[in-house]
Design an enzyme around this catalytic site. Structure first.
Site, PDB file in Angstrom:
ATOM      1  N   CYS A 120      -3.995   0.654   8.601  1.00 40.53           N
ATOM      2  CA  CYS A 120      -3.945  -0.361   7.551  1.00 40.53           C
ATOM      3  C   CYS A 120      -2.661  -0.308   6.726  1.00 40.53           C
ATOM      4  O   CYS A 120      -2.362  -1.242   5.984  1.00 40.53           O
ATOM      5  CB  CYS A 120      -5.159  -0.224   6.639  1.00 40.53           C
ATOM      6  SG  CYS A 120      -6.737  -0.237   7.524  1.00 40.53           S
ATOM      7  N   HIS A 267      -3.987  -3.222  -0.089  1.00 39.27           N
ATOM      8  CA  HIS A 267      -4.703  -3.436   1.161  1.00 39.27           C
ATOM      9  C   HIS A 267      -6.129  -3.850   0.828  1.00 39.27           C
ATOM     10  O   HIS A 267      -6.792  -3.255  -0.015  1.00 39.27           O
ATOM     11  CB  HIS A 267      -4.689  -2.144   1.995  1.00 39.27           C
ATOM     12  CG  HIS A 267      -5.680  -2.138   3.107  1.00 39.27           C
ATOM     13  ND1 HIS A 267      -5.814  -3.185   3.980  1.00 39.27           N
ATOM     14  CD2 HIS A 267      -6.608  -1.209   3.480  1.00 39.27           C
ATOM     15  CE1 HIS A 267      -6.770  -2.906   4.860  1.00 39.27           C
ATOM     16  NE2 HIS A 267      -7.266  -1.725   4.562  1.00 39.27           N
ATOM     17  N   ASN A 297     -11.693  -6.985   5.747  1.00 40.71           N
ATOM     18  CA  ASN A 297     -10.626  -6.008   6.000  1.00 40.71           C
ATOM     19  C   ASN A 297      -9.933  -6.362   7.308  1.00 40.71           C
ATOM     20  O   ASN A 297     -10.502  -6.210   8.385  1.00 40.71           O
ATOM     21  CB  ASN A 297     -11.235  -4.602   6.074  1.00 40.71           C
ATOM     22  CG  ASN A 297     -10.195  -3.517   6.307  1.00 40.71           C
ATOM     23  OD1 ASN A 297      -9.034  -3.796   6.605  1.00 40.71           O
ATOM     24  ND2 ASN A 297     -10.617  -2.267   6.202  1.00 40.71           N
TER      25      ASN A 297
END
Length: 340
Positions: A120, A267, A297
């Site tokens: 990520c 993020h 996500n």
């Protein structure tokens, strides 16, 4: 000499899957998902779509912005010197890189191309790698940095602890080396980056099967393919600490306080992580841009998707100081300070 972002783009699959649609298949509820994660929807790619397809669409949108229109994309692609794709869900294992597939599809014949695997944090890492390579006196002037993921294809849809979390998407940014200053009054572009890792937490978030450590064997009966496995509590604890420490370190390094920042772009993994970090830092939650409710996500794609959404909606203005912060498998973490 500054390394500036001159174009952004994003791509998400048209199919939008709500929490209510998931609850018809697994034992959970919209209320539970929203209260624990902040997620309301996610976009899921169809069977024929690969990570490079979304990466290519996002790249074209970013190039069109940088070049002043869709008709100039093919010419703009020829002026790209470097393509970096941050992804954990590449089209193929090992080779060819997703970046090479995008390079060919774009017609970016003059560009070097490779992938960055930092989960990520991939886009944050990619920005710094691209900036470093552009800063060297090697004749490079423009780079295309992409974060792209198809997490739906590596998710166990019977595991309610993970399947509610993820979505598919891609975001891209065109970087250019300009004559603007990178220090002092009037500075622009990428001005400071912090990157880090904690490999001791590698088992907290991983794809256990399919690599050389644990390969598939001939004749083996396989119930599911390669799927993400996560220790949610360990990742949560790491993430809150990583976000808090990274923001604090970047601000201290530049002598900043929260009022100096127009936006913090984290993020988009879990709204509770961002809320906890904001509380620890005593920074108003409104300073953090969040779009997790719509996209869930998307790993390496989440920060560039957010950047493009903000850019196209007018939330980013010339001279704004923004801070990105990422964290993910590896475990990795990092952040950038950018003057827009």
């Amino acid at each position: 000499m500054a390394i500036e972002i001159i174009g952004t783009g994003r791509a998400v699959p048209p199919r939008r899957v709500s929490n209510d649609e998931l609850t018809a298949k697994i034992d959970t509820s919209d209320e539970w998902i929203r209260s624990h994660t902040g997620i309301g929807n996610r976009h899921i790619a169809d069977e024929g779509t690969a990570t490079s397809d979304l990466a290519l669409e996002a790249a074209k949108n970013a190039l069109a912005m940088a070049a002043g229109g869709d008709t100039h994309v093919s010419e703009a692609a020829k002026n790209i010197d470097l393509i970096i794709v941050g992804t954990s869900t590449a089209d193929f294992v090992g080779t060819p890189s997703t970046a090479c597939i995008v390079q060919y599809a774009l017609g970016a014949e003059n560009a070097a191309a490779f992938d960055v695997t930092a989960a990520c944090t991939g886009f944050v890492y990619g920005l710094e790698v691209a900036a470093g390579m552009l800063s060297l006196d090697r004749g490079r002037k423009r780079a295309l940095v992409i974060g792209a993921e198809l997490l739906s294809k590596v998710t166990n849809w019977n595991d309610r602890s993970t399947c509610v979390l993820f979505g598919d998407g891609a975001g891209a940014a065109v970087l250019e080396k300009t004559d603007a200053p990178c220090k002092g009054p009037g500075r622009r572009g990428l001005v400071h980056t912090l990157l880090g890792a904690d490999g001791s937490g590698g088992e907290s978030l991983l794809f256990r099967r399919g690599g050389t450590r644990n390969p598939f064997k001939a004749g083996e009966t396989i119930g599911t393919g390669i799927c993400v496995e996560m220790n949610g509590q360990e990742v949560y604890n790491f993430a809150v600490r990583a976000v808090t420490d990274t923001i604090k370190a970047l601000m201290q390094a530049e002598g900043l306080n929260a009022d100096d920042l127009a936006w913090i772009i984290p993020h988009q993994a879990n709204a509770r992580i961002v809320q906890a970090a904001a509380k620890r830092l005593k920074i108003p939650i409104g300073k953090f841009f969040m779009n997790i409710e719509e996209y869930a996500n998307t790993s390496a794609a989440s920060i560039p998707i957010a950047l493009d959404e903000m850019n196209r909606s007018g939330k980013l203005n010339k001279g704004d100081m923004i801070l990105t912060v990422g964290f993910g498998g590896g475990l990795t973490y990092g952040g950038n300070i950018i003057i827009w």
